[in-house]
Design a protein around this motif. Structure first.
Motif, PDB file in Angstrom:
ATOM      1  N   ALA A 292       0.835  -1.204   0.000  1.00  0.00           N
ATOM      2  CA  ALA A 292       0.000   0.000   0.000  1.00  0.00           C
ATOM      3  C   ALA A 292       0.868   1.252   0.000  1.00  0.00           C
ATOM      4  N   GLN A 293       1.899   1.283   0.843  1.00  0.00           N
ATOM      5  CA  GLN A 293       2.757   2.466   0.897  1.00  0.00           C
ATOM      6  C   GLN A 293       3.587   2.602  -0.373  1.00  0.00           C
ATOM      7  N   ARG A 294       4.020   1.486  -0.946  1.00  0.00           N
ATOM      8  CA  ARG A 294       4.777   1.528  -2.207  1.00  0.00           C
ATOM      9  C   ARG A 294       3.956   2.208  -3.300  1.00  0.00           C
ATOM     10  N   LEU A 295       2.683   1.884  -3.383  1.00  0.00           N
ATOM     11  CA  LEU A 295       1.840   2.489  -4.412  1.00  0.00           C
ATOM     12  C   LEU A 295       1.594   3.971  -4.147  1.00  0.00           C
ATOM     13  N   ALA A 296       1.443   4.344  -2.868  1.00  0.00           N
ATOM     14  CA  ALA A 296       1.264   5.761  -2.541  1.00  0.00           C
ATOM     15  C   ALA A 296       2.510   6.557  -2.932  1.00  0.00           C
ATOM     16  N   GLU A 297       3.672   5.985  -2.689  1.00  0.00           N
ATOM     17  CA  GLU A 297       4.913   6.648  -3.088  1.00  0.00           C
ATOM     18  C   GLU A 297       5.059   6.674  -4.609  1.00  0.00           C
ATOM     19  N   ARG A 298       4.571   5.642  -5.287  1.00  0.00           N
ATOM     20  CA  ARG A 298       4.584   5.615  -6.747  1.00  0.00           C
ATOM     21  C   ARG A 298       3.703   6.727  -7.305  1.00  0.00           C
ATOM     22  N   MET A 299       2.608   7.035  -6.640  1.00  0.00           N
ATOM     23  CA  MET A 299       1.738   8.127  -7.082  1.00  0.00           C
ATOM     24  C   MET A 299       2.499   9.456  -7.079  1.00  0.00           C
ATOM     25  N   GLU A 300       3.347   9.672  -6.090  1.00  0.00           N
ATOM     26  CA  GLU A 300       4.151  10.895  -6.051  1.00  0.00           C
ATOM     27  C   GLU A 300       5.155  10.920  -7.198  1.00  0.00           C
ATOM     28  N   GLU A 301       5.758   9.769  -7.507  1.00  0.00           N
ATOM     29  CA  GLU A 301       6.700   9.700  -8.634  1.00  0.00           C
ATOM     30  C   GLU A 301       6.000  10.054  -9.942  1.00  0.00           C
ATOM     31  N   LEU A 302       4.796   9.546 -10.128  1.00  0.00           N
ATOM     32  CA  LEU A 302       4.049   9.846 -11.348  1.00  0.00           C
ATOM     33  C   LEU A 302       3.671  11.318 -11.418  1.00  0.00           C
ATOM     34  N   ARG A 303       3.300  11.891 -10.279  1.00  0.00           N
ATOM     35  CA  ARG A 303       2.975  13.319 -10.255  1.00  0.00           C
ATOM     36  C   ARG A 303       4.178  14.165 -10.633  1.00  0.00           C
ATOM     37  N   ALA A 304       5.347  13.778 -10.091  1.00  0.00           N
ATOM     38  CA  ALA A 304       6.557  14.570 -10.304  1.00  0.00           C
ATOM     39  C   ALA A 304       7.073  14.487 -11.739  1.00  0.00           C
ATOM     40  N   THR A 305       6.772  13.385 -12.430  1.00  0.00           N
ATOM     41  CA  THR A 305       7.322  13.182 -13.773  1.00  0.00           C
ATOM     42  C   THR A 305       6.304  13.421 -14.874  1.00  0.00           C
ATOM     43  N   SER A 306       5.120  13.895 -14.513  1.00  0.00           N
ATOM     44  CA  SER A 306       4.067  14.097 -15.500  1.00  0.00           C
ATOM     45  C   SER A 306       3.666  15.561 -15.556  1.00  0.00           C
ATOM     46  N   THR A 307       3.309  16.000 -16.747  1.00  0.00           N
ATOM     47  CA  THR A 307       2.846  17.374 -16.893  1.00  0.00           C
ATOM     48  C   THR A 307       1.389  17.524 -16.475  1.00  0.00           C
ATOM     49  N   SER A 308       0.677  16.412 -16.462  1.00  0.00           N
ATOM     50  CA  SER A 308      -0.715  16.449 -16.015  1.00  0.00           C
ATOM     51  C   SER A 308      -0.793  15.999 -14.556  1.00  0.00           C
ATOM     52  N   GLU A 309      -1.943  16.144 -13.983  1.00  0.00           N
ATOM     53  CA  GLU A 309      -2.153  15.680 -12.612  1.00  0.00           C
ATOM     54  C   GLU A 309      -3.172  14.556 -12.594  1.00  0.00           C
ATOM     55  N   GLN A 310      -3.061  13.679 -13.584  1.00  0.00           N
ATOM     56  CA  GLN A 310      -3.983  12.544 -13.633  1.00  0.00           C
ATOM     57  C   GLN A 310      -3.787  11.626 -12.444  1.00  0.00           C
ATOM     58  N   VAL A 311      -2.547  11.540 -11.973  1.00  0.00           N
ATOM     59  CA  VAL A 311      -2.233  10.755 -10.781  1.00  0.00           C
ATOM     60  C   VAL A 311      -1.432  11.624  -9.833  1.00  0.00           C
ATOM     61  N   LYS A 312      -1.910  11.773  -8.615  1.00  0.00           N
ATOM     62  CA  LYS A 312      -1.144  12.463  -7.582  1.00  0.00           C
ATOM     63  C   LYS A 312      -1.583  11.942  -6.228  1.00  0.00           C
ATOM     64  N   PRO A 313      -0.678  11.891  -5.273  1.00  0.00           N
ATOM     65  CA  PRO A 313      -1.047  11.382  -3.943  1.00  0.00           C
ATOM     66  C   PRO A 313      -1.993  12.347  -3.251  1.00  0.00           C
ATOM     67  N   THR A 314      -2.898  11.782  -2.465  1.00  0.00           N
ATOM     68  CA  THR A 314      -3.858  12.586  -1.711  1.00  0.00           C
ATOM     69  C   THR A 314      -3.918  12.093  -0.271  1.00  0.00           C
ATOM     70  N   ALA A 315      -4.507  12.906   0.573  1.00  0.00           N
ATOM     71  CA  ALA A 315      -4.698  12.495   1.971  1.00  0.00           C
ATOM     72  C   ALA A 315      -5.590  11.268   2.038  1.00  0.00           C
ATOM     73  N   ARG A 316      -6.520  11.164   1.101  1.00  0.00           N
ATOM     74  CA  ARG A 316      -7.399   9.990   1.058  1.00  0.00           C
ATOM     75  C   ARG A 316      -6.611   8.714   0.778  1.00  0.00           C
ATOM     76  N   ALA A 317      -5.710   8.754  -0.199  1.00  0.00           N
ATOM     77  CA  ALA A 317      -4.906   7.572  -0.515  1.00  0.00           C
ATOM     78  C   ALA A 317      -4.012   7.190   0.663  1.00  0.00           C
ATOM     79  N   TRP A 318      -3.400   8.199   1.278  1.00  0.00           N
ATOM     80  CA  TRP A 318      -2.527   7.904   2.418  1.00  0.00           C
ATOM     81  C   TRP A 318      -3.321   7.426   3.628  1.00  0.00           C
ATOM     82  N   ASN A 319      -4.580   7.813   3.706  1.00  0.00           N
ATOM     83  CA  ASN A 319      -5.390   7.328   4.820  1.00  0.00           C
ATOM     84  C   ASN A 319      -5.568   5.812   4.748  1.00  0.00           C
ATOM     85  N   SER A 320      -5.658   5.290   3.530  1.00  0.00           N
ATOM     86  CA  SER A 320      -5.728   3.834   3.373  1.00  0.00           C
ATOM     87  C   SER A 320      -4.417   3.179   3.769  1.00  0.00           C
TER      88      SER A 320
END
Length: 684
Positions: A292-320
């Protein structure tokens, strides 16, 4: 309750006594055999309505036979709590655990349960309240099978625009129909929900490149799945709560990535649902929190390397992720022990989220009250030595943040304070109950001064403090619990309706007596019950309606009563009254906990004798005829000290073979509901 005398002095001022040895009880055993209802013949023991009035006919019976053996030195029965677990924290926690589920998730997620069947039972999501068909597995199965049959590649009718009348309505073959059924299965809680969602998805994928179906308005509706469809399927897998739910959900996520198509590219919701699938399987899968934490951290990697915000970490995702760590048992060592603290890992997520928000500017990942509450809940359930201190530290962190920023999303509310009070109740600290009550006072001060009107205590707040005193083990715990109960009544009389004592409040006070070394605890517990029943009769308030938990609590106080012969006699009188009263009442019928606790009363308050064996045998037979022979009943019968031949004649299996419930006729056990959570649900 203030002016009512609950405890009673020992008239002789002594505490001598011993395990009761009454040869006269044989008269009752004989009556039990003759009675068609079995227990109604215990009228020889039945006490008057109020325990403070004169003695019941039992005193006359004892005097009549006058063949009582000399009393031994009092051997106080240990205040243990068997399967009955009169630990009313478990009763209170049916509400508090609902709270804690809310603490772990956002508002839209708060209605989902970790276990599939519990989720299906509640099924409070607004979409499904407004569409009962979505909660009907039979209807869903019929519609799904029809749709799959009619869209089979071998069926020529697939070129039709509709399937005609199915179940009284016109079911169109389009993406919306498939998506609706997948969504409905996701929230149905049915055992085969995942199977049907995967079959529907597979059928949509089959037609992905070969067909479109036109709607009535002439628009084209593509039949093949998009990111919403896949996300709904992942949601169904997450809701199943199965051990491999996370891996199964992530496999679909990887398929979506491999397709590399704009319409099926995963988004924030897709990743969040996969993380949620891991979180829900965490109680059974020790690797789930890491994934679960690996995927949440992967969401941040995708946010940082993408020009769009189709994927970004949220408080909701981290709550899980926090929820996954909260259920983590630790690393399993080769020698079988578990090492590590899930609550510690959950708390560390708050710092990661804070740092991410500060460094990246993504405020959607900054911790909010749901995240803080989830970590507090994790500490409350941790039970470690400093768990309550850690929970209160997080509360203080929230209070400071709120004072500094004024932001509502970090404001501690009633549910937050209740979780910390619960942590103190479960802490085992010597001053845990005192700390819990201080925090309750802090809540009242915040509300009354207007500094935080959302911190107003409710009945759960007070009940959790009552539970803290009941579990505290301090000598005056019952008195302290009574004072809290009286305070609830005072506040309720001054328009604080949400703190009016309920059945759980009274059961917890009774439990405080049962756990204490108070002389006369059976009488005191009985009077608390009597007072509650009088309130119910006078007001008709359904929250004060007696139930099995109340009756069983009083029986438990009788089982562990200490004192002289008179005190033990009184405990048996009250136990008989409660058992008969429940059997004859409109509030319920004796369950396996009732019978098991009554057998404990007989075992603890009477010496081994033919009379005791006779009573135990007749109670067991009544229990079997009710289909209520549970684990506690069988265990108490084994501990009754019967001769092997007597036990085997009664049960059908030698006591030396350690019989289990599976050795008994199914008719003896057919009505037993094992498990505290399931038992409590029947009294809601």
């Amino acid at each position: 309750m203030n002016n009512r005398k609950v405890s009673r002095r020992n008239p002789k001022g002594n505490r001598r006594g011993g395990v009761m040895n009454i040869t006269a009880v044989g008269v009752v055993a004989t009556a039990l055999i003759a009675s068609p209802i079995l227990l109604s013949a215990t009228i020889a023991f039945r006490p008057p309505v109020c325990p403070q009035t004169r003695r019941s006919p039992m005193s006359s019976a004892v005097t009549l036979f006058a063949t009582i053996e000399s009393q031994q030195e009092q051997q106080a029965a240990p205040n243990q709590f068997d399967d009955q677990d009169m630990d009313i924290s478990e009763t209170i926690s049916e509400e508090n655990k609902q709270q804690q589920q809310e603490l772990r998730t956002t508002t839209e997620e708060a209605q989902k349960k970790k276990k599939q069947r519990l989720f299906a039972k509640s099924n409070n999501n607004f979409r499904h309240n407004n569409n009962k068909a979505m909660a009907d597995p039979v209807f869903l199965q019929k519609r799904t099978e029809t749709l799959l049959r009619m869209t089979s590649p071998e069926n020529d009718i697939i070129d039709s625009m509709s399937l005609g009348n199915v179940g009284g309505g016109n079911m169109k073959v389009d993406k919306r129909t498939f998506d609706w059924l997948i969504d409905a299965w996701a929230y149905s809680g049915a055992d085969h929900a995942v199977e049907y969602t995967l079959r529907l998805l597979k059928r949509m994928e089959h037609f992905k490149d070969r067909m479109t179906m036109g709607g009535d308005d002439g628009d084209d509706y593509e039949l093949y799945p998009d990111v919403k469809t896949y996300t709904k399927v992942i949601n169904a897998i997450a809701n199943s709560g199965k051990e491999d739910a996370g891996e199964q959900a992530e496999a679909i996520l990887n398929r979506m990535i491999d397709m590399n198509e704009p319409l099926t590219m995963p988004n924030t919701y897709t990743y969040t649902n996969v993380i949620d699938a891991y979180a829900r399987s965490a109680p059974y899968n020790s690797n789930a929190p890491y994934s679960a934490q690996r995927l949440a951290e992967r969401m941040e990697e995708l946010r940082a390397t993408s020009t769009s915000e189709q994927v970004k970490p949220t408080a909701r995702a981290w709550n899980s992720v926090i929820g996954a760590w909260a259920d983590w048992m630790g690393e399993e060592m080769p020698w079988g022990e578990y090492v590590g603290s899930g609550a510690e890992r959950a708390e560390s997520c708050l710092d990661i989220m804070d740092e991410l928000a500060s460094v990246t500017g993504n405020e959607d990942v900054r911790p909010n009250s749901y995240n803080f509450n989830s970590v507090i809940s994790a500490w409350a359930n941790n039970g470690g030595g400093d768990a309550a201190f850690r929970a209160e530290n997080i509360l203080e962190r929230m209070e400071v943040l709120y004072r500094q920023t004024g932001q509502e999303d970090v404001k501690p509310r009633t549910v937050t304070y209740n979780a910390v009070i619960d942590a103190w109740a479960k802490s085992g600290e010597l001053d845990g109950a005192h700390r819990a009550e201080l925090l309750l006072g802090h809540m009242m001060e915040l509300f009354e001064t207007g500094h935080n009107v959302d911190a107003k205590p409710n009945v759960r707040s007070f009940n959790t403090v009552l539970n803290a005193w009941a579990k505290s083990g301090v000598f005056d715990a019952p008195v302290r619990a009574l004072k809290v109960l009286s305070r609830m009544e005072e506040l309720a009389s001054s328009d604080w309706d949400d703190v009016l004592p309920d059945a759980t409040s009274f059961a917890t006070v009774i439990n405080a007596y049962a756990r204490s070394n108070t002389f006369g605890k059976a009488d005191s517990a009985y009077e608390v019950y009597t007072y509650m029943k009088e309130m119910y009769d006078a007001t008709g308030n359904i929250k004060l309606r007696p139930n099995n938990i109340i009756y069983n609590s009083v029986l438990n106080a009788c089982a562990f009563t200490m004192g002289d012969f008179e005190e033990q006699s009184r405990a048996i009188e009250i136990a008989n009254s409660m058992l008969m009263g429940l059997d004859e009442s409109p509030y319920g019928k004796p369950d396996h906990i009732t019978y098991g606790t009554y057998l404990k009363v007989i075992a603890n308050q009477m010496d081994p004798s033919p009379a005791r064996t006779e009573i135990a045998a007749n109670v067991f037979q009544k229990c079997g005829s009710d289909g209520m022979v549970g684990g506690m009943v069988l265990r108490q019968l084994r501990e009754m000290g019967m001769a092997d031949e007597e036990f085997e004649e009664l049960v059908g299996v030698s006591i030396w073979k350690a019989p289990s419930l599976s050795d008994l006729p199914s008719s003896w056990t057919c009505n037993v509901i094992e498990g505290k959570r399931l038992r409590r649900r029947q009294f809601r």
